[in-house]
Write a protein that holds these residues in place. Structure first.
Motif, PDB file in Angstrom:
ATOM      1  N   HIS A 436       9.020   0.696   4.757  1.00 39.68           N
ATOM      2  CA  HIS A 436       8.586  -0.653   5.102  1.00 39.68           C
ATOM      3  C   HIS A 436       7.832  -1.361   3.982  1.00 39.68           C
ATOM      4  N   PHE A 437       7.109  -0.606   3.145  1.00 41.76           N
ATOM      5  CA  PHE A 437       6.264  -1.237   2.129  1.00 41.76           C
ATOM      6  C   PHE A 437       6.740  -0.987   0.703  1.00 41.76           C
ATOM      7  N   GLY A 438       7.623  -0.019   0.509  1.00 37.99           N
ATOM      8  CA  GLY A 438       8.101   0.262  -0.831  1.00 37.99           C
ATOM      9  C   GLY A 438       7.482   1.522  -1.404  1.00 37.99           C
ATOM     10  N   PHE A 456      -8.002   1.346   4.589  1.00 37.97           N
ATOM     11  CA  PHE A 456      -7.748   0.179   5.444  1.00 37.97           C
ATOM     12  C   PHE A 456      -6.765  -0.708   4.700  1.00 37.97           C
ATOM     13  N   LEU A 457      -5.512  -0.772   5.165  1.00 39.96           N
ATOM     14  CA  LEU A 457      -4.467  -1.557   4.516  1.00 39.96           C
ATOM     15  C   LEU A 457      -4.353  -2.919   5.203  1.00 39.96           C
ATOM     16  N   ILE A 458      -4.400  -3.983   4.397  1.00 42.77           N
ATOM     17  CA  ILE A 458      -4.222  -5.343   4.909  1.00 42.77           C
ATOM     18  C   ILE A 458      -2.825  -5.799   4.501  1.00 42.77           C
ATOM     19  N   ILE A 459      -1.961  -6.098   5.475  1.00 46.20           N
ATOM     20  CA  ILE A 459      -0.542  -6.364   5.233  1.00 46.20           C
ATOM     21  C   ILE A 459      -0.205  -7.733   5.792  1.00 46.20           C
ATOM     22  N   MET A 460       0.583  -8.478   5.010  1.00 46.51           N
ATOM     23  CA  MET A 460       1.018  -9.809   5.425  1.00 46.51           C
ATOM     24  C   MET A 460       2.537  -9.855   5.408  1.00 46.51           C
ATOM     25  N   GLY A 461       3.124 -10.360   6.476  1.00 45.03           N
ATOM     26  CA  GLY A 461       4.562 -10.551   6.528  1.00 45.03           C
ATOM     27  C   GLY A 461       4.949 -11.797   5.760  1.00 45.03           C
ATOM     28  N   LYS A 462       5.812 -11.640   4.762  1.00 42.22           N
ATOM     29  CA  LYS A 462       6.193 -12.756   3.895  1.00 42.22           C
ATOM     30  C   LYS A 462       7.706 -12.836   3.847  1.00 42.22           C
ATOM     31  N   SER A 464      11.169 -12.134   4.205  1.00 46.07           N
ATOM     32  CA  SER A 464      11.935 -10.941   4.562  1.00 46.07           C
ATOM     33  C   SER A 464      11.263  -9.651   4.131  1.00 46.07           C
ATOM     34  N   SER A 465      10.056  -9.720   3.537  1.00 46.25           N
ATOM     35  CA  SER A 465       9.381  -8.528   3.056  1.00 46.25           C
ATOM     36  C   SER A 465       7.973  -8.476   3.622  1.00 46.25           C
ATOM     37  N   ASN A 466       7.343  -7.294   3.478  1.00 40.26           N
ATOM     38  CA  ASN A 466       5.967  -7.085   3.915  1.00 40.26           C
ATOM     39  C   ASN A 466       5.118  -6.811   2.676  1.00 40.26           C
ATOM     40  N   GLU A 467       4.086  -7.607   2.475  1.00 42.74           N
ATOM     41  CA  GLU A 467       3.261  -7.520   1.274  1.00 42.74           C
ATOM     42  C   GLU A 467       1.906  -6.919   1.630  1.00 42.74           C
ATOM     43  N   VAL A 468       1.500  -5.873   0.894  1.00 43.56           N
ATOM     44  CA  VAL A 468       0.187  -5.253   1.061  1.00 43.56           C
ATOM     45  C   VAL A 468      -0.814  -6.036   0.218  1.00 43.56           C
ATOM     46  N   LEU A 469      -1.697  -6.779   0.896  1.00 45.31           N
ATOM     47  CA  LEU A 469      -2.656  -7.617   0.179  1.00 45.31           C
ATOM     48  C   LEU A 469      -3.814  -6.815  -0.381  1.00 45.31           C
ATOM     49  N   ASN A 470      -4.252  -5.775   0.328  1.00 50.66           N
ATOM     50  CA  ASN A 470      -5.463  -5.075  -0.087  1.00 50.66           C
ATOM     51  C   ASN A 470      -5.445  -3.662   0.469  1.00 50.66           C
ATOM     52  N   VAL A 471      -6.013  -2.743  -0.294  1.00 55.87           N
ATOM     53  CA  VAL A 471      -6.228  -1.363   0.136  1.00 55.87           C
ATOM     54  C   VAL A 471      -7.717  -1.102   0.028  1.00 55.87           C
ATOM     55  N   ILE A 472      -8.403  -0.998   1.158  1.00 58.17           N
ATOM     56  CA  ILE A 472      -9.856  -0.843   1.185  1.00 58.17           C
ATOM     57  C   ILE A 472     -10.174   0.628   1.427  1.00 58.17           C
ATOM     58  N   GLN A 473     -10.970   1.215   0.527  1.00 57.08           N
ATOM     59  CA  GLN A 473     -11.361   2.611   0.669  1.00 57.08           C
ATOM     60  C   GLN A 473     -12.603   2.729   1.537  1.00 57.08           C
TER      61      GLN A 473
END
Length: 645
Positions: A436-438, A456-462, A464-473
């Motif tokens: 789903h994310f690559g 904590f992954l912040i994902i935005m649907g864009k 036809s693809s899903n973009e991971v905006l941020n990865v919070i540790q």
């Protein structure tokens, strides 16, 4: 992070270099420097001015260089059994000239934070002088708390305290009245204000001599504090032995604001309550030499349980994974069932105030968050849990379950969770992540170390693809977490406005096309209705024409049959009397014929009918008066026939 074996080697080398025989003190100093041996040694043995600590723990040896002739060399510490790259170093080789060491202090006073940066050659009194200018509090009224070694004098040199680079302190002013805004308020207003304040509890774990700085709101209860300490120390609430609670804190259900705690900081100590049998065993153990750890040739460490703590607490590692049921079953067939167990276990550990986790597969979560109208779309927050991380309990209880975070996630996010503690569940999520994310995101998660979790992954649907905006540790704060969530929300809002605009334009075009199609359909239906009406009219005309023709043919046949059935017309000179009848038609024409006086009147009717005037449609009328008795006139009218003689 170093393994247990590496830490044993580092601890042995650190004790050999510094001469610190207390294991707890050595471990604490190494933890402050993240188990960096060189940094820990430099923090304990000040080298800026050529001053070294003696191996015997006596007075410092000062001077530009070490003179063997004037000072006998100290006996070297026993070498550890492990083959370490570090050995006891002679003081003469440790003397180097370096730049002054700078220390950072964050000092908290009520609702203010003051940052102070000083050289470690300064004194505690110089910190107070800086705070006096910043806080407008006299030095004589100021108590500077938070030192790990306890209370210190103003003349104490910072270097002698062996402090890490970053330090947190707080100021108490017991001789000063509270702010004027609260001094005139009633008891209820003062309590209400205390409920809205945040208390910092500096809790010392007695067995391992480790401090935890925990922030709690004034509305939190003492029971909640003890539960959080249970997550950090693995000491059940019923076995916790506390020191430092005010005498007014008599009930665990009491909130912190009314328990009498010192504001803004309060120091507490917690230990494990021992049973009578354990107390006797510990008293026997204390009579023996507890420092035999450094003298043993075989095992470098005794079992930590002899000192009342486990190995996880000695090295600052949480043991929650060993004492709690798993968050998620391994190899679960249905992702929804796995998420149900995850939610139930999360609630049992951290309470009911937590984000609402979406129950269903990751694909179903995408449908809920992305594949709806642009105005209804939301960001997707994927929480990745790991029970073996030391950050998990603090992140879940202090940040993920904070009311502000829970409210913000509920309004703007769809939250989905997964547990990566088990290898099978980890591999399953990496497969979903790769699909789903690559591969880049999957590789990023794959390379994360255990102590960097939770994520904590912040994902935005864009499109036809899903973009991971941020990865919070997991090593973050509530404010930083909220700030990063809001930053992701700003990016999402801008993209959502574009999507709404595109969607509105597309819907407008579709509406125009729909209206055109509807008008065309109505036009076709009108044309078809006209055509069908014309066809029905033509069919009706044809039917009536056929009926008319049939009637005419039938009438003609009757006329011919009557004409043929008439007796022959008599001549004027006939032996029998002859009557000549003259009949006027509606059109003004006249019909004439001679009849025998003996003929019946029906023959007259048949004659008229044979000329196209059937007796059921016409009637015969005689003229009046008659001029003679032989000749008279009959009138023919429509639609009723009446014969008058």
């Amino acid at each position: 992070m170093a393994s247990n074996m590496d830490r044993e080697m580092i601890l042995a080398d650190f004790q050999a270099c510094t001469g610190i025989e207390n294991i707890d003190e050595a471990i604490t100093l190494l933890e402050q420097n993240n188990w960096d041996l060189v940094a820990a040694i430099n923090g304990v043995i000040p080298q800026e001015n050529g001053i070294l600590r003696s191996d015997y723990g006596g007075e410092p040896i000062s001077g530009p260089a070490f003179d063997p002739a004037s000072h006998p060399a100290p006996a070297p510490a026993p070498a550890p059994s492990s083959s370490s790259a570090f050995r006891p170093v002679m003081p003469s080789r440790q003397i180097v000239e370096r730049q002054p060491r700078m220390l950072d202090f964050r000092v908290e006073y009520r609702d203010r934070n003051v940052d102070v940066v000083l050289e470690d050659s300064c004194t505690v009194g110089e910190i107070k002088q800086i705070l006096e200018n910043e806080l407008q509090i006299p030095v004589s009224k100021m108590l500077l708390k938070g030192w790990k070694t306890g209370d210190v004098e103003d003349s104490t040199v910072l270097k002698s305290l062996h402090l890490p680079k970053n330090n947190s302190l707080y100021v108490l002013t017991p001789d000063l009245p509270p702010p004027s805004s609260s001094s005139h308020a009633g008891p209820f207003s003062a309590l209400q204000e205390s409920l809205n304040q945040n208390f910092m509890l500096i809790i010392t774990h007695r067995e391992v001599q480790r401090e935890y700085n925990l922030n709690f709101s004034g509305s939190s209860t003492i029971q909640e504090v003890k539960r959080n300490v249970y997550d950090l120390t693995s000491i059940p609430v019923r076995h916790q032995l506390w020191e430092g609670w005010p005498t007014s804190a008599t009930d665990d259900s009491m909130c912190l604001a009314e328990s009498g705690l010192s504001y803004p900081c309060h120091r507490l100590t917690v230990g494990r309550r021992s049973s009578p049998a354990q107390t006797r065993e510990q008293s026997e153990e204390q009579s023996t030499d507890v420092h035999m750890v450094s003298d043993s040739d075989g095992d470098d460490f005794e079992d930590a349980s002899e000192f009342g703590v486990d190995d996880g607490e000695v090295f600052g590692m949480a043991s929650s994974a060993l004492r709690k049921s798993p968050m998620m079953p391994e190899n679960a067939e249905n992702e929804g069932d796995a998420l149900l167990q995850f939610t139930a276990e999360f609630s049992s550990r951290y309470g009911d105030c937590h984000p609402v986790f979406f129950i269903g597969s990751l694909e179903a979560t995408f449908q809920e968050a992305f594949y709806v109208k642009a105005r209804d779309r939301k960001l997707l927050a994927v929480y990745l849990h790991h029970d073996e991380s030391v950050l998990t309990n603090v992140f879940c209880s202090q940040m993920l379950c904070a009311e502000s975070i829970v409210s913000y996630l509920s309004q703007n996010f769809i939250t989905w969770a997964w547990d990566l503690t088990k290898d099978a569940n980890r591999a399953r999520f990496l497969t979903m992540c790769n699909r789903h994310f690559g591969s880049v995101v999957a590789q990023t998660i794959r390379t994360q170390k255990t102590d960097q979790f939770p994520l904590f992954l912040i994902i935005m649907g864009k499109r036809s693809s899903n973009e991971v905006l941020n990865v919070i540790q997991g090593n973050t704060t509530v404010d930083e977490l909220m700030m990063r969530l809001m930053a992701a929300m700003e990016i999402f809002t801008a993209q959502q406005q574009e999507d709404i605009k595109d969607e509105d334009e597309r819907e407008a075009r579709e509406n125009v096309k729909r209206e055109q199609d509807e008008a065309y359909r109505l036009s076709l239906e009108a044309d078809r209705a006209k055509r069908e009406a014309h066809e029905r009219e033509m069919a009706e005309q044809f039917r009536l024409e056929q009926i008319r023709k049939e009637q005419e043919e039938e009438r003609e046949a009757i006329r011919l049959s009557l004409e043929q059935a008439l007796p022959p017309e008599p001549k004027e000179e006939n032996a029998e009397p002859v009557s000549k009848l003259r009949i006027r038609t509606p059109s003004g024409e006249f019909l004439e014929r001679r009849f025998l006086a003996s003929n019946k009147l029906q023959i007259v009717f048949d004659f008229v009918a044979s000329k196209g005037f059937p007796w059921d449609e016409f009637k015969l009328l005689s003229t009046f008066p008659r001029r003679d008795g032989i000749s008279f006139i009959l009138w023919l009218q429509l639609p009723y026939i009446q014969l008058q003689l």
